[in-house]
Design a protein around this motif. Structure first.
Motif, mmCIF file in Angstrom:
data_model
loop_
_atom_site.group_PDB
_atom_site.id
_atom_site.type_symbol
_atom_site.label_atom_id
_atom_site.label_comp_id
_atom_site.label_asym_id
_atom_site.label_seq_id
_atom_site.Cartn_x
_atom_site.Cartn_y
_atom_site.Cartn_z
ATOM 1 N N VAL A 12 0.854 -1.185 0.000
ATOM 2 C CA VAL A 12 0.000 0.000 0.000
ATOM 3 C C VAL A 12 0.889 1.234 0.000
ATOM 4 O O VAL A 12 2.021 1.193 0.513
ATOM 5 N N GLN A 13 0.396 2.307 -0.562
ATOM 6 C CA GLN A 13 1.152 3.559 -0.547
ATOM 7 C C GLN A 13 1.027 4.232 0.816
ATOM 8 O O GLN A 13 0.051 4.021 1.549
ATOM 9 N N ALA A 14 2.010 5.038 1.130
ATOM 10 C CA ALA A 14 1.967 5.798 2.375
ATOM 11 C C ALA A 14 0.672 6.608 2.434
ATOM 12 O O ALA A 14 0.239 7.189 1.436
ATOM 13 N N GLY A 15 0.066 6.595 3.622
ATOM 14 C CA GLY A 15 -1.215 7.260 3.804
ATOM 15 C C GLY A 15 -2.412 6.360 3.602
ATOM 16 O O GLY A 15 -3.541 6.739 3.926
ATOM 17 N N GLY A 16 -2.168 5.177 3.061
ATOM 18 C CA GLY A 16 -3.243 4.238 2.804
ATOM 19 C C GLY A 16 -3.630 3.428 4.020
ATOM 20 O O GLY A 16 -3.122 3.652 5.130
ATOM 21 N N SER A 17 -4.528 2.480 3.794
ATOM 22 C CA SER A 17 -5.063 1.668 4.880
ATOM 23 C C SER A 17 -5.043 0.194 4.506
ATOM 24 O O SER A 17 -5.118 -0.166 3.327
ATOM 25 N N LEU A 18 -4.946 -0.634 5.525
ATOM 26 C CA LEU A 18 -5.099 -2.080 5.402
ATOM 27 C C LEU A 18 -5.818 -2.596 6.632
ATOM 28 O O LEU A 18 -5.701 -2.010 7.715
ATOM 29 N N ARG A 19 -6.516 -3.703 6.455
ATOM 30 C CA ARG A 19 -7.151 -4.364 7.595
ATOM 31 C C ARG A 19 -6.645 -5.796 7.663
ATOM 32 O O ARG A 19 -6.876 -6.583 6.754
ATOM 33 N N LEU A 20 -5.962 -6.103 8.753
ATOM 34 C CA LEU A 20 -5.479 -7.453 8.972
ATOM 35 C C LEU A 20 -6.507 -8.246 9.757
ATOM 36 O O LEU A 20 -7.190 -7.703 10.628
ATOM 37 N N SER A 21 -6.595 -9.526 9.456
ATOM 38 C CA SER A 21 -7.457 -10.439 10.192
ATOM 39 C C SER A 21 -6.626 -11.604 10.701
ATOM 40 O O SER A 21 -5.641 -11.990 10.076
ATOM 41 N N CYS A 22 -7.038 -12.162 11.804
ATOM 42 C CA CYS A 22 -6.388 -13.344 12.363
ATOM 43 C C CYS A 22 -7.494 -14.279 12.829
ATOM 44 O O CYS A 22 -8.195 -13.976 13.806
ATOM 45 N N ALA A 23 -7.634 -15.390 12.131
ATOM 46 C CA ALA A 23 -8.663 -16.368 12.456
ATOM 47 C C ALA A 23 -8.079 -17.467 13.331
ATOM 48 O O ALA A 23 -7.005 -18.010 13.031
ATOM 49 N N ALA A 24 -8.773 -17.785 14.394
ATOM 50 C CA ALA A 24 -8.304 -18.794 15.337
ATOM 51 C C ALA A 24 -9.144 -20.053 15.256
ATOM 52 O O ALA A 24 -10.333 -20.004 14.964
ATOM 53 N N SER A 25 -8.517 -21.165 15.535
ATOM 54 C CA SER A 25 -9.228 -22.438 15.634
ATOM 55 C C SER A 25 -8.551 -23.277 16.714
ATOM 56 O O SER A 25 -7.410 -23.032 17.098
ATOM 57 N N GLY A 26 -9.278 -24.253 17.220
ATOM 58 C CA GLY A 26 -8.722 -25.084 18.270
ATOM 59 C C GLY A 26 -9.407 -24.785 19.591
ATOM 60 O O GLY A 26 -10.621 -24.806 19.673
ATOM 61 N N TYR A 80 -8.874 -8.437 14.632
ATOM 62 C CA TYR A 80 -8.591 -7.569 13.505
ATOM 63 C C TYR A 80 -7.615 -6.465 13.907
ATOM 64 O O TYR A 80 -7.532 -6.090 15.076
ATOM 65 N N LEU A 81 -6.938 -5.944 12.910
ATOM 66 C CA LEU A 81 -6.120 -4.752 13.107
ATOM 67 C C LEU A 81 -6.375 -3.830 11.918
ATOM 68 O O LEU A 81 -5.937 -4.116 10.801
ATOM 69 N N GLN A 82 -7.104 -2.759 12.180
ATOM 70 C CA GLN A 82 -7.350 -1.742 11.159
ATOM 71 C C GLN A 82 -6.186 -0.757 11.203
ATOM 72 O O GLN A 82 -5.938 -0.145 12.253
ATOM 73 N N MET A 83 -5.507 -0.609 10.088
ATOM 74 C CA MET A 83 -4.328 0.253 10.028
ATOM 75 C C MET A 83 -4.590 1.384 9.043
ATOM 76 O O MET A 83 -4.787 1.134 7.846
ATOM 77 N N ASN A 84 -4.605 2.585 9.551
ATOM 78 C CA ASN A 84 -4.830 3.780 8.726
ATOM 79 C C ASN A 84 -3.587 4.654 8.735
ATOM 80 O O ASN A 84 -2.704 4.501 9.589
ATOM 81 N N SER A 85 -3.530 5.578 7.797
ATOM 82 C CA SER A 85 -2.411 6.527 7.708
ATOM 83 C C SER A 85 -1.079 5.800 7.775
ATOM 84 O O SER A 85 -0.175 6.187 8.535
ATOM 85 N N LEU A 86 -0.959 4.775 6.994
ATOM 86 C CA LEU A 86 0.241 3.940 7.050
ATOM 87 C C LEU A 86 1.476 4.710 6.606
ATOM 88 O O LEU A 86 1.411 5.577 5.722
ATOM 89 N N LYS A 87 2.590 4.372 7.232
ATOM 90 C CA LYS A 87 3.871 5.003 6.961
ATOM 91 C C LYS A 87 4.869 3.933 6.490
ATOM 92 O O LYS A 87 4.714 2.759 6.827
ATOM 93 N N PRO A 88 5.881 4.336 5.763
ATOM 94 C CA PRO A 88 6.894 3.354 5.340
ATOM 95 C C PRO A 88 7.496 2.588 6.522
ATOM 96 O O PRO A 88 7.815 1.397 6.380
ATOM 97 N N GLU A 89 7.622 3.226 7.667
ATOM 98 C CA GLU A 89 8.188 2.545 8.829
ATOM 99 C C GLU A 89 7.252 1.504 9.437
ATOM 100 O O GLU A 89 7.640 0.782 10.352
ATOM 101 N N ASP A 90 6.026 1.410 8.932
ATOM 102 C CA ASP A 90 5.127 0.333 9.351
ATOM 103 C C ASP A 90 5.388 -0.959 8.576
ATOM 104 O O ASP A 90 4.790 -1.995 8.882
#
Length: 118
Positions: A12-26, A80-90
Protein backbone atom coordinates in the motif's frame (compact mmCIF):
# COMPACT_ATOMS: atom_id res chain seq x y z
CA UNK A 1 -3.62 -26.02 20.88
CA UNK A 2 -4.69 -22.88 19.04
CA UNK A 3 -4.06 -22.36 15.36
CA UNK A 4 -3.83 -18.76 14.16
CA UNK A 5 -3.95 -17.70 10.52
CA UNK A 6 -3.37 -14.08 9.51
CA UNK A 7 -4.56 -12.48 6.30
CA UNK A 8 -4.99 -9.05 4.79
CA UNK A 9 -1.40 -7.98 4.28
CA UNK A 10 -0.19 -6.42 1.05
CA UNK A 11 1.47 -3.46 -0.57
CA UNK A 12 0.00 0.00 0.00
CA UNK A 13 1.15 3.56 -0.55
CA UNK A 14 1.97 5.80 2.38
CA UNK A 15 -1.21 7.26 3.80
CA UNK A 16 -3.24 4.24 2.80
CA UNK A 17 -5.06 1.67 4.88
CA UNK A 18 -5.10 -2.08 5.40
CA UNK A 19 -7.15 -4.36 7.60
CA UNK A 20 -5.48 -7.45 8.97
CA UNK A 21 -7.46 -10.44 10.19
CA UNK A 22 -6.39 -13.34 12.36
CA UNK A 23 -8.66 -16.37 12.46
CA UNK A 24 -8.30 -18.79 15.34
CA UNK A 25 -9.23 -22.44 15.63
CA UNK A 26 -8.72 -25.08 18.27
CA UNK A 27 -9.18 -24.18 21.90
CA UNK A 28 -11.69 -21.59 23.00
CA UNK A 29 -10.68 -18.28 21.48
CA UNK A 30 -12.29 -16.15 24.15
CA UNK A 31 -10.01 -17.42 26.94
CA UNK A 32 -7.07 -15.60 25.36
CA UNK A 33 -6.12 -11.99 25.10
CA UNK A 34 -4.82 -11.36 21.60
CA UNK A 35 -1.97 -9.25 20.33
CA UNK A 36 -0.40 -8.06 17.12
CA UNK A 37 3.38 -8.10 16.98
CA UNK A 38 5.48 -6.99 14.02
CA UNK A 39 9.02 -7.54 12.83
CA UNK A 40 10.73 -5.32 10.32
CA UNK A 41 13.77 -6.52 8.34
CA UNK A 42 16.87 -6.55 10.52
CA UNK A 43 14.94 -5.54 13.64
CA UNK A 44 13.59 -7.31 16.69
CA UNK A 45 9.92 -8.12 17.10
CA UNK A 46 7.91 -5.14 18.31
CA UNK A 47 4.62 -5.04 20.19
CA UNK A 48 1.92 -3.25 18.19
CA UNK A 49 -1.39 -3.74 19.96
CA UNK A 50 -3.34 -6.04 22.25
CA UNK A 51 -6.93 -6.61 23.25
CA UNK A 52 -8.43 -8.25 26.32
CA UNK A 53 -10.46 -11.44 26.23
CA UNK A 54 -13.83 -9.70 25.97
CA UNK A 55 -12.53 -6.75 23.96
CA UNK A 56 -13.11 -4.27 26.74
CA UNK A 57 -9.50 -3.14 27.01
CA UNK A 58 -7.09 -2.28 24.24
CA UNK A 59 -3.41 -1.37 24.24
CA UNK A 60 -1.24 0.27 21.61
CA UNK A 61 2.38 1.06 21.02
CA UNK A 62 3.00 4.80 20.93
CA UNK A 63 4.13 4.49 17.33
CA UNK A 64 0.69 3.37 16.15
CA UNK A 65 -1.62 5.07 18.63
CA UNK A 66 -4.30 7.05 16.84
CA UNK A 67 -3.68 5.26 13.53
CA UNK A 68 -4.33 1.58 14.30
CA UNK A 69 -7.40 0.02 15.88
CA UNK A 70 -7.58 -3.49 17.27
CA UNK A 71 -10.87 -5.33 17.65
CA UNK A 72 -12.15 -8.86 18.01
CA UNK A 73 -15.28 -10.84 17.27
CA UNK A 74 -15.53 -13.81 19.63
CA UNK A 75 -18.47 -15.21 17.66
CA UNK A 76 -16.13 -15.54 14.66
CA UNK A 77 -12.96 -16.37 16.62
CA UNK A 78 -11.22 -13.54 14.82
CA UNK A 79 -9.12 -10.54 15.80
CA UNK A 80 -8.59 -7.57 13.51
CA UNK A 81 -6.12 -4.75 13.11
CA UNK A 82 -7.35 -1.74 11.16
CA UNK A 83 -4.33 0.25 10.03
CA UNK A 84 -4.83 3.78 8.73
CA UNK A 85 -2.41 6.53 7.71
CA UNK A 86 0.24 3.94 7.05
CA UNK A 87 3.87 5.00 6.96
CA UNK A 88 6.89 3.35 5.34
CA UNK A 89 8.19 2.54 8.83
CA UNK A 90 5.13 0.33 9.35
CA UNK A 91 6.58 -2.09 6.81
CA UNK A 92 7.01 -5.43 8.57
CA UNK A 93 5.71 -8.94 8.93
CA UNK A 94 2.71 -8.77 11.23
CA UNK A 95 1.97 -11.68 13.54
CA UNK A 96 -1.01 -12.29 15.73
CA UNK A 97 -0.44 -14.06 19.02
CA UNK A 98 -2.52 -15.46 21.86
CA UNK A 99 -1.64 -14.77 25.47
CA UNK A 100 -3.06 -15.27 28.93
CA UNK A 101 -0.80 -12.78 30.74
CA UNK A 102 0.33 -10.18 28.13
CA UNK A 103 3.92 -11.29 28.82
CA UNK A 104 4.34 -14.69 27.26
CA UNK A 105 2.68 -15.47 23.97
CA UNK A 106 1.42 -19.04 23.87
CA UNK A 107 0.53 -19.30 20.20
CA UNK A 108 1.63 -17.48 17.05
CA UNK A 109 0.39 -17.21 13.53
CA UNK A 110 2.62 -17.54 10.50
CA UNK A 111 2.64 -13.80 9.80
CA UNK A 112 1.45 -11.59 6.97
CA UNK A 113 3.64 -9.10 5.10
CA UNK A 114 2.74 -5.42 5.09
CA UNK A 115 4.73 -3.17 2.77
CA UNK A 116 4.19 0.58 2.72
CA UNK A 117 5.77 2.42 -0.17
CA UNK A 118 6.72 6.08 0.00
Amino acid sequence: QVQLVESGGGVVQAGGSLRLSCAASGRTFSVYAMAWIRQAPGKEREFVSAISRNGGRTYYADSVKGRFTISRDNTKDTVYLQMNSLKPEDTAVYYCAATTDYVKYDYWGQGTQVTVSS
